[in-house]
Design a protein around this motif. Structure first.
Motif, short mmCIF file in Angstrom:
data_model
loop_
_atom_site.label_atom_id
_atom_site.label_comp_id
_atom_site.label_asym_id
_atom_site.label_seq_id
_atom_site.Cartn_x
_atom_site.Cartn_y
_atom_site.Cartn_z
N ASP A 190 9.62 63.11 15.25
CA ASP A 190 9.57 62.90 13.81
C ASP A 190 8.49 63.81 13.22
OD1 ASP A 190 11.49 60.76 13.34
OD2 ASP A 190 10.16 59.51 14.55
N ASN A 191 8.45 63.94 11.91
CA ASN A 191 7.42 64.72 11.26
C ASN A 191 6.78 63.89 10.14
OD1 ASN A 191 5.78 66.82 10.55
ND2 ASN A 191 7.34 67.92 9.35
N PRO A 192 5.50 63.46 10.27
CA PRO A 192 4.63 63.70 11.42
C PRO A 192 5.07 62.89 12.63
CG PRO A 192 3.56 62.20 9.88
CD PRO A 192 4.82 62.65 9.22
N PRO A 193 4.65 63.31 13.83
CA PRO A 193 5.11 62.62 15.04
C PRO A 193 4.66 61.16 15.10
CG PRO A 193 4.12 64.75 15.56
CD PRO A 193 3.81 64.46 14.13
N GLN A 216 4.37 57.66 17.81
CA GLN A 216 3.80 57.53 19.15
C GLN A 216 4.75 58.05 20.22
OE1 GLN A 216 0.62 56.52 19.81
NE2 GLN A 216 1.06 57.21 21.87
N HIS A 217 6.05 57.86 20.01
CA HIS A 217 7.04 58.29 21.01
C HIS A 217 8.09 59.18 20.35
CE1 HIS A 217 5.38 55.58 24.01
NE2 HIS A 217 5.39 54.61 23.10
N PRO A 218 8.64 60.14 21.08
CA PRO A 218 9.68 61.01 20.52
C PRO A 218 11.03 60.30 20.47
CG PRO A 218 9.28 61.58 22.80
CD PRO A 218 8.26 60.53 22.45
N HIS A 219 12.02 60.97 19.88
CA HIS A 219 13.38 60.43 19.85
C HIS A 219 13.92 60.33 21.28
CE1 HIS A 219 14.00 62.15 15.52
NE2 HIS A 219 13.24 61.08 15.55
N VAL A 220 14.76 59.34 21.50
CA VAL A 220 15.50 59.26 22.76
C VAL A 220 16.69 60.21 22.66
CG1 VAL A 220 16.85 57.77 24.28
CG2 VAL A 220 14.76 56.89 23.19
N LEU A 221 16.80 61.12 23.60
CA LEU A 221 17.85 62.15 23.56
C LEU A 221 19.19 61.57 24.01
CD1 LEU A 221 15.78 65.08 25.11
CD2 LEU A 221 16.23 64.63 22.68
N ASP A 222 20.26 62.07 23.43
CA ASP A 222 21.59 61.64 23.84
C ASP A 222 22.49 62.86 24.00
OD1 ASP A 222 22.52 62.39 21.27
OD2 ASP A 222 22.14 60.38 20.48
N ILE A 223 23.76 62.61 24.21
CA ILE A 223 24.69 63.70 24.52
C ILE A 223 24.85 64.69 23.37
CG2 ILE A 223 26.86 62.66 23.73
CD1 ILE A 223 27.94 63.44 26.61
N ASN A 224 24.55 64.24 22.15
CA ASN A 224 24.63 65.14 20.99
C ASN A 224 23.51 66.18 20.97
OD1 ASN A 224 26.91 63.78 19.90
ND2 ASN A 224 25.55 62.19 19.08
N ASP A 225 22.48 65.97 21.78
CA ASP A 225 21.35 66.91 21.84
C ASP A 225 21.53 67.97 22.92
OD1 ASP A 225 19.53 65.64 19.87
OD2 ASP A 225 19.56 63.96 21.28
N THR A 226 22.63 67.95 23.65
CA THR A 226 22.80 68.85 24.79
C THR A 226 22.70 70.31 24.39
OG1 THR A 226 24.26 67.19 25.80
CG2 THR A 226 24.25 69.40 26.77
N ALA A 227 23.41 70.71 23.36
CA ALA A 227 23.41 72.12 22.96
C ALA A 227 22.01 72.58 22.56
CB ALA A 227 24.39 72.32 21.81
N LYS A 228 21.26 71.75 21.83
CA LYS A 228 19.91 72.12 21.42
C LYS A 228 18.98 72.24 22.62
CE LYS A 228 19.89 68.68 18.48
NZ LYS A 228 19.44 67.67 17.48
N MET A 229 19.16 71.36 23.60
CA MET A 229 18.33 71.44 24.80
C MET A 229 18.56 72.75 25.53
SD MET A 229 18.28 67.63 26.50
CE MET A 229 20.00 67.19 26.27
N ILE A 230 19.83 73.12 25.70
CA ILE A 230 20.15 74.36 26.41
C ILE A 230 19.63 75.58 25.64
CG2 ILE A 230 22.05 75.82 27.20
CD1 ILE A 230 23.66 73.24 27.68
N LYS A 231 19.81 75.58 24.34
CA LYS A 231 19.39 76.71 23.51
C LYS A 231 17.87 76.89 23.53
CE LYS A 231 19.82 78.57 18.81
NZ LYS A 231 20.31 78.31 17.44
#
Length: 425
Positions: free
Chosen positions: A326-329, A331-346
């Motif tokens: 989040d902005n500002p962050p 305590q913990h980041p977002h939980v990643l799911d299958i929709n984040d796959t392309a962004k992770m690879i990129k």
């Protein structure tokens, strides 16, 4: 028989012996006073006139003043061409299976691994993890997986996480003499590339590079984290509870400059040794300062490395992770799911967080990025046997895939920025 003249001689000697002793003591006192007041030349100038005495002084000066002077560090010529990574994978209550999955996805016989379930986890969980490590045929054969059996209490927002990281570093330095980089991960992390990809990419790097996300622009953290004073009960209790604040607040330090960033990093062995040995005392001083600092894992290592001139040129401003904040962050980041796959690879990052247990996105990473079937080890050039990777072949044979190109592209860009002097700002 004692004669009279002997008695007289004895008494005569007594009469002059006492004044002589007093005179000698006074002379020594005056001589010492002259040295202290600078009325006589320093001792080393007398040495030039007395070679025997001088040789004794020189021999005494040859004794090392610091324990680390006795350490023989491996030269670049003596290091293997393939680097070694030393991992800490840590978890808490309910993280047993997540940690085990991450460990097997990361496993490579050339690397070293320390695993830790903190004191909040159930004793049965820790015993089960110890049993799995002991009974796994691969781990038993290679002997490169070590479990911290005396669990530490870890509170994420307090200094206990820093303490646990330093504990793992000390274990790795003591048990294994030939690793090059330390990487800390949690059970909620997962690799996006194979270990062969990573080993291949780091093979041609200067082994003094440190991948530490950092900034001196504290922003909102100045008022909410740096200045408040907090106490972490995890330092003195065996049950986890949240930190609490005490008054008054403290001003920002003037003896050193504060930096903040990510709690996850890739540290060179030379910097880890400095943090553990701390021969100029800065790491210990900062450890005491960060004892009362909110979220100290996001500032301790950054502040240490950016306040030591010899390490500043080695800092690369990245944590090698894909993290969605989040902005500002918070305590913990977002939980990643299958929709984040392309962004992770990129992103080109080597790791990502934070993941829930056994989600579809992890299955996709296993199948598409790691080519890891049915919970087995991630395949690499070292694999032999049937089923695949049940035996160790040549541990330094690496077969990089597409992941190596992604990581190499990212690292080349980061190092170019570092060489331009964009460090510790």
């Amino acid at each position: 028989m004692i004669k009279l003249k002997d008695i007289k001689s004895f008494h005569t000697e007594k009469r002059w012996a006492f004044p002589l002793a007093i005179t000698s003591i006074i002379c020594l006192f005056l001589l010492a006073t002259c040295f202290n007041m600078g009325l006589l030349p320093p001792l080393y100038k007398f040495n030039s006139f007395f070679p025997l005495f001088n040789s004794r002084v020189v021999s005494n000066q040859s004794v090392p003043h610091f324990a680390e002077e006795k350490i023989i560090y491996p030269t670049s010529e003596s290091r293997p061409s393939i680097p070694r990574f030393a991992y800490l994978i840590s978890g808490s209550k309910g993280d047993l299976n997540k940690l085990w999955r991450t460990l097997r996805a990361l496993y490579h016989p050339w690397n070293y691994y320390v695993v830790h379930l903190d004191l909040e986890s159930e004793p049965e969980e820790r015993m089960e993890l110890a049993s799995r490590v002991e009974k796994d045929p691969m781990f038993a054969e290679v002997g490169n997986v070590y479990m911290i059996t005396k669990a530490n209490m870890v509170t994420y927002r307090g200094p206990t996480m820093v303490s646990n990281t330093l504990h793992a570093c000390a274990i790795l330095l003591k048990k294994y003499k030939d690793w090059d980089w330390f990487i800390n991960l949690s059970a909620s992390d997962y690799p996006l590339v194979t270990q062969d990809d990573l080993l291949s990419t780091f093979r041609n790097l200067n082994r003094d590079w440190n991948f530490v996300e950092h900034t001196s622009q504290l922003g909102w953290k100045e008022d909410q984290r740096a200045m408040p004073l907090m106490i972490d009960p995890g330092l003195y209790e065996n049950k986890k509870s949240d930190i609490f604040w005490v008054q008054p607040n403290r001003p920002l330090p003037t003896a050193f400059k504060l930096f903040t960033g990510s709690a996850w990093m890739v540290l060179s062995r030379s910097f880890v040794e400095y943090c553990i040995w701390g021969w100029d005392n800065l790491p210990r001083t900062l450890l005491m300062y960060y004892t009362n600092f909110v979220s100290s894992p996001e500032g301790y290592f950054q502040t240490v490395i950016c306040n030591v001139p010899e390490f500043i040129p080695t800092v690369v401003n990245h944590d090698m992770h894909f993290i969605s904040w989040d902005n500002p962050p918070k305590q913990h980041p977002h939980v990643l799911d299958i929709n984040d796959t392309a962004k992770m690879i990129k992103s080109g990052a080597a790791f990502a967080r934070k993941f829930d247990q056994d989600t579809a996105v992890l299955d996709r990473i296993d199948s598409q990025l790691l080519h890891r079937p049915n919970g087995s080890f991630t395949p690499g050039g070292w694999c032999k046997g049937s089923p695949s990777c049940s035996k160790v072949g040549n541990p330094i044979r690496v077969k990089p895939g597409p992941g190596a190109k992604r990581v190499r592209r990212l690292i080349n860009k980061l190092i170019q920025s570092a060489k331009n002097g964009n460090q510790c700002r």
